[in-house]
Design a protein around this motif. Structure first.
Motif, PDB file in Angstrom:
ATOM      1  N   GLY A  83       6.286  -2.679  -4.961  1.00 54.29           N
ATOM      2  CA  GLY A  83       7.409  -1.767  -5.234  1.00 54.29           C
ATOM      3  C   GLY A  83       8.741  -2.501  -5.302  1.00 54.29           C
ATOM      4  O   GLY A  83       8.905  -3.474  -6.048  1.00 54.29           O
ATOM      5  N   ILE A 127       2.180   4.185  -2.872  1.00 55.91           N
ATOM      6  CA  ILE A 127       1.263   5.016  -3.661  1.00 55.91           C
ATOM      7  C   ILE A 127       0.495   4.171  -4.684  1.00 55.91           C
ATOM      8  O   ILE A 127      -0.693   4.415  -4.918  1.00 55.91           O
ATOM      9  CB  ILE A 127       1.989   6.207  -4.333  1.00 55.91           C
ATOM     10  CG1 ILE A 127       0.963   7.237  -4.783  1.00 55.91           C
ATOM     11  CG2 ILE A 127       2.872   5.782  -5.500  1.00 55.91           C
ATOM     12  CD1 ILE A 127       0.093   7.789  -3.705  1.00 55.91           C
ATOM     13  N   GLY A 185      11.806   5.613 -11.183  1.00 58.83           N
ATOM     14  CA  GLY A 185      12.089   6.977 -10.732  1.00 58.83           C
ATOM     15  C   GLY A 185      11.116   8.030 -11.212  1.00 58.83           C
ATOM     16  O   GLY A 185      11.329   9.211 -10.977  1.00 58.83           O
ATOM     17  N   HIS A 186       9.986   7.626 -11.872  1.00 59.60           N
ATOM     18  CA  HIS A 186       9.074   8.669 -12.354  1.00 59.60           C
ATOM     19  C   HIS A 186       7.606   8.265 -12.301  1.00 59.60           C
ATOM     20  O   HIS A 186       6.761   8.860 -12.972  1.00 59.60           O
ATOM     21  CB  HIS A 186       9.476   9.125 -13.763  1.00 59.60           C
ATOM     22  CG  HIS A 186       9.323   8.076 -14.836  1.00 59.60           C
ATOM     23  ND1 HIS A 186       8.363   8.145 -15.805  1.00 59.60           N
ATOM     24  CD2 HIS A 186      10.013   6.923 -15.087  1.00 59.60           C
ATOM     25  CE1 HIS A 186       8.476   7.097 -16.620  1.00 59.60           C
ATOM     26  NE2 HIS A 186       9.475   6.342 -16.199  1.00 59.60           N
ATOM     27  N   GLU A 200       1.138  -6.412   8.374  1.00 61.57           N
ATOM     28  CA  GLU A 200       0.865  -7.830   8.120  1.00 61.57           C
ATOM     29  C   GLU A 200       1.502  -8.206   6.780  1.00 61.57           C
ATOM     30  O   GLU A 200       1.004  -7.841   5.716  1.00 61.57           O
ATOM     31  CB  GLU A 200      -0.659  -8.062   8.113  1.00 61.57           C
ATOM     32  CG  GLU A 200      -1.021  -9.514   7.939  1.00 61.57           C
ATOM     33  CD  GLU A 200      -2.495  -9.800   8.265  1.00 61.57           C
ATOM     34  OE1 GLU A 200      -3.153  -9.002   8.973  1.00 61.57           O
ATOM     35  OE2 GLU A 200      -2.980 -10.838   7.783  1.00 61.57           O
ATOM     36  N   LEU A 207       0.828  -1.215   0.000  1.00 62.23           N
ATOM     37  CA  LEU A 207       0.000   0.000   0.000  1.00 62.23           C
ATOM     38  C   LEU A 207       0.860   1.261   0.000  1.00 62.23           C
ATOM     39  O   LEU A 207       0.628   2.203   0.762  1.00 62.23           O
ATOM     40  CB  LEU A 207      -0.969  -0.016   1.197  1.00 62.23           C
ATOM     41  CG  LEU A 207      -1.940  -1.201   1.226  1.00 62.23           C
ATOM     42  CD1 LEU A 207      -2.702  -1.244   2.538  1.00 62.23           C
ATOM     43  CD2 LEU A 207      -2.917  -1.145   0.051  1.00 62.23           C
TER      44      LEU A 207
HETATM   45  C1  LIG Z   1      13.936   9.599  -4.448  1.00 62.32           C
HETATM   46  C2  LIG Z   1      12.765   9.396  -5.363  1.00 62.32           C
HETATM   47  C3  LIG Z   1      12.272  10.473  -6.091  1.00 62.32           C
HETATM   48  C4  LIG Z   1      11.208  10.314  -6.964  1.00 62.32           C
HETATM   49  N1  LIG Z   1      10.720  11.397  -7.624  1.00 62.32           N
HETATM   50  C5  LIG Z   1       9.612  11.282  -8.383  1.00 62.32           C
HETATM   51  C6  LIG Z   1       8.997  12.429  -8.943  1.00 62.32           C
HETATM   52  O1  LIG Z   1       9.455  13.559  -8.738  1.00 62.32           O
HETATM   53  N2  LIG Z   1       7.880  12.253  -9.692  1.00 62.32           N
HETATM   54  C7  LIG Z   1       7.329  11.033  -9.907  1.00 62.32           C
HETATM   55  O2  LIG Z   1       6.314  10.946 -10.597  1.00 62.32           O
HETATM   56  N3  LIG Z   1       7.883   9.919  -9.374  1.00 62.32           N
HETATM   57  C8  LIG Z   1       8.997  10.008  -8.616  1.00 62.32           C
HETATM   58  N4  LIG Z   1       9.553   8.908  -8.023  1.00 62.32           N
HETATM   59  C9  LIG Z   1       8.981   7.571  -8.284  1.00 62.32           C
HETATM   60  C10 LIG Z   1       7.812   7.240  -7.359  1.00 62.32           C
HETATM   61  O3  LIG Z   1       8.005   7.737  -6.075  1.00 62.32           O
HETATM   62  C11 LIG Z   1       7.574   5.721  -7.390  1.00 62.32           C
HETATM   63  O4  LIG Z   1       7.210   5.415  -8.719  1.00 62.32           O
HETATM   64  C12 LIG Z   1       6.469   5.277  -6.462  1.00 62.32           C
HETATM   65  O5  LIG Z   1       6.655   5.783  -5.165  1.00 62.32           O
HETATM   66  C13 LIG Z   1       6.415   3.747  -6.414  1.00 62.32           C
HETATM   67  O6  LIG Z   1       5.449   3.370  -5.471  1.00 62.32           O
HETATM   68  P1  LIG Z   1       5.086   1.868  -5.153  1.00 62.32           P
HETATM   69  O7  LIG Z   1       3.746   1.885  -4.486  1.00 62.32           O
HETATM   70  O8  LIG Z   1       5.272   1.032  -6.359  1.00 62.32           O
HETATM   71  O9  LIG Z   1       6.222   1.367  -4.114  1.00 62.32           O
HETATM   72  P2  LIG Z   1       6.352   1.579  -2.526  1.00 62.32           P
HETATM   73  O10 LIG Z   1       5.973   2.944  -2.144  1.00 62.32           O
HETATM   74  O11 LIG Z   1       7.707   1.129  -2.139  1.00 62.32           O
HETATM   75  O12 LIG Z   1       5.272   0.614  -1.911  1.00 62.32           O
HETATM   76  C14 LIG Z   1       5.434  -0.785  -1.838  1.00 62.32           C
HETATM   77  C15 LIG Z   1       4.725  -1.262  -0.590  1.00 62.32           C
HETATM   78  O13 LIG Z   1       4.681  -2.683  -0.595  1.00 62.32           O
HETATM   79  C16 LIG Z   1       4.808  -3.122   0.737  1.00 62.32           C
HETATM   80  N5  LIG Z   1       5.224  -4.532   0.748  1.00 62.32           N
HETATM   81  C17 LIG Z   1       6.378  -5.028   0.255  1.00 62.32           C
HETATM   82  N6  LIG Z   1       6.440  -6.372   0.450  1.00 62.32           N
HETATM   83  C18 LIG Z   1       5.301  -6.721   1.089  1.00 62.32           C
HETATM   84  C19 LIG Z   1       4.778  -7.969   1.580  1.00 62.32           C
HETATM   85  N7  LIG Z   1       5.453  -9.119   1.461  1.00 62.32           N
HETATM   86  N8  LIG Z   1       3.571  -7.958   2.193  1.00 62.32           N
HETATM   87  C20 LIG Z   1       2.862  -6.802   2.338  1.00 62.32           C
HETATM   88  N9  LIG Z   1       3.326  -5.605   1.901  1.00 62.32           N
HETATM   89  C21 LIG Z   1       4.516  -5.562   1.280  1.00 62.32           C
HETATM   90  C22 LIG Z   1       5.836  -2.170   1.332  1.00 62.32           C
HETATM   91  O14 LIG Z   1       5.807  -2.140   2.733  1.00 62.32           O
HETATM   92  C23 LIG Z   1       5.427  -0.844   0.701  1.00 62.32           C
HETATM   93  O15 LIG Z   1       4.543  -0.118   1.541  1.00 62.32           O
HETATM   94  C24 LIG Z   1      10.618   9.031  -7.135  1.00 62.32           C
HETATM   95  C25 LIG Z   1      11.116   7.943  -6.398  1.00 62.32           C
HETATM   96  C26 LIG Z   1      12.161   8.120  -5.508  1.00 62.32           C
HETATM   97  C27 LIG Z   1      12.673   6.941  -4.735  1.00 62.32           C
END
Ligand SMILES: Cc1cc2nc3c(=O)[nH]c(=O)nc-3n(C[C@H](O)[C@H](O)[C@H](O)COP(=O)(O)OP(=O)(O)OC[C@H]3O[C@@H](n4cnc5c(N)ncnc54)[C@H](O)[C@@H]3O)c2cc1C
Length: 380
Positions: free
Chosen positions: A205, A17, A342-343, A174, A15
């Protein structure tokens, strides 16, 4: 505890973004949906933290992202209104680089066909308008006035709160251990129980490889730095400062104003060490600061000081830097959402619409070929 009696139609694992946006979208469409996270988002251990994310349509990465940015911005506005919280601030965004470079050429190519406004500024004009900014010879800036900044932690919070309000169940702290396909259903085992669902959306992620090592994903360590903004020394109030991305000889860098905290964030885009989320070097070292200091010396010398804060974050990259929003081959009820490189942040609610369409079987594959799993030969 055996929770086999809990039979949501869909389970969203992770959970951050992407997961919180998918949970919200599925709940909005009236599905019985359960969201699971190993931690309690928003948290600083994945990819969705750090106070600010740029949202821009000057999409040098590929012009076909532009309609998705426009849709996402519309959705963010709606989420903001519904959650009664401020998520987006219009700042404008400067793309800085060689006139014929990847960034400026790509930004122009993305904006022009959509009649989105932009302004081209040479180094002299930049200096008049933004006295804190120095451009190298032969470089220009392209200002996209409609771009802005999202607040990532608040975005996650708002989406989870709205999802809950629309009937989604959440189980935090969990961890999902494994799942098993039973044909029409999945049996999902966590540290605390077992759940049965028809569809599984995997939004973990940087942890994606732990579940699906065959996916072509690689994690990269990134470090964000924050500097104090002294308005008189910088000759501009932070409220009047646009976000920026710069293409330099040393790679890409970006800067984001955070007036609420009186800080300006600077980081390098890519160029980090490969990593694994559970064994990540979270301590920030002097060598992490070196490229940032060099960038500031050249582009924003008045900001050069010791950083006030620094934090590590993770990119999950595909080989071509585009996303994966698709189901696994021959498993239409298992949807993979890896939208980072990264985007990805800015797109979350628009990607959630695509993911929900896939989960509902409305579409058989992603509308954007750019997000398909099949583009990677031999994957999965
Ligand atoms: C430094 C940085 C700068 C960025 N700048 C930009 C920007 O300016 N503009 C833009 O559009 N994008 C940007 N991005 C990219 C963007 O932030 C990512 O694309 C986005 O946050 C990815 O989110 P996610 O939900 O996939 O991953 P995450 O936020 O990592 O979420 C994954 C979740 O899965 C959970 N999880 C993992 N394994 C398990 C499991 N076994 N059981 C239950 N839960 C689990 C984790 O706890 C976590 O909460 C940036 C990223 C970074 C790191």
């Amino acid at each position: 505890v055996n929770r086999l009696d809990d039979r949501p139609e869909c389970i969203v694992v992770g959970l951050g973004i992407m997961g919180s946006a998918c949970l919200h979208e599925l709940a909005k469409r009236g599905h019985a949906v359960l969201g699971l996270d190993q931690l309690s988002p928003p948290h600083p251990l994945g990819s969705s933290h750090g106070h600010s994310r740029i949202i821009r349509a000057s999409y040098f990465e590929h012009p076909s992202y532009v309609p998705l940015v426009i849709r996402a911005l519309e959705l963010w506005r709606g989420i903001e209104l519904e959650a009664q919280t401020s998520l987006f601030r219009r700042t404008g965004c400067l793309s800085i680089g060689p006139e014929d470079g990847l960034l400026c050429m790509g930004a122009r190519r993305a904006l022009a066909p959509h009649s989105l406004p932009f302004e081209e500024l040479d180094a002299e004009k930049v200096l008049i308008r933004y006295p804190f900014l120095r451009l190298p010879q032969g470089h220009q800036a392209l200002l996209e006035p409609l771009a802005g900044v999202l607040h990532p932690e608040r975005c996650v919070q708002a989406l989870l709160a709205l999802a809950r309000r629309k009937g989604a169940s959440l189980r935090l702290n969990e961890r999902v251990l494994r799942w098993k396909s039973l044909g029409r259903h999945f049996k999902v085992a966590t540290e605390r129980g077992t759940y049965l669902a028809e569809r599984l959306l995997l939004c973990v992620g940087p942890w994606m490889k732990k579940f699906l090592p065959e996916l072509p994903l690689a994690c990269e360590r990134q470090v964000m730095f924050w500097f104090e903004w002294d308005a008189s020394r910088m000759e501009r109030a932070l409220e009047q400062v646009p976000a920026l991305i710069a293409e330099t000889n040393e790679g890409f860098f970006y800067g984001i104003p955070e007036p609420e905290r009186g800080l300006y964030k600077v980081a390098r885009h890519h160029g980090g060490a490969s990593c694994e989320p559970d064994r990540l070097e979270r301590e920030v070292k002097e060598e992490d600061l070196r490229p940032i200091a060099q960038f500031l010396d050249r582009y924003m010398p008045a900001l050069r000081a010791r950083p006030k804060e620094a934090r590590v974050c993770i990119y999950t990259n595909t080989p071509d830097q585009h996303f994966i929003v698709d189901h696994l081959p021959r498993q239409e009820n298992l949807i993979i959402i890896s939208a980072c490189s990264g985007h990805g942040f800015k797109f979350a609610p628009a990607i959630a619409e695509e993911a929900a369409d896939l989960a509902e079987g409305k579409i058989k594959g992603p509308r954007q070929q750019l997000f398909s799993l099949s583009r990677f030969a031999g994957a999965a």
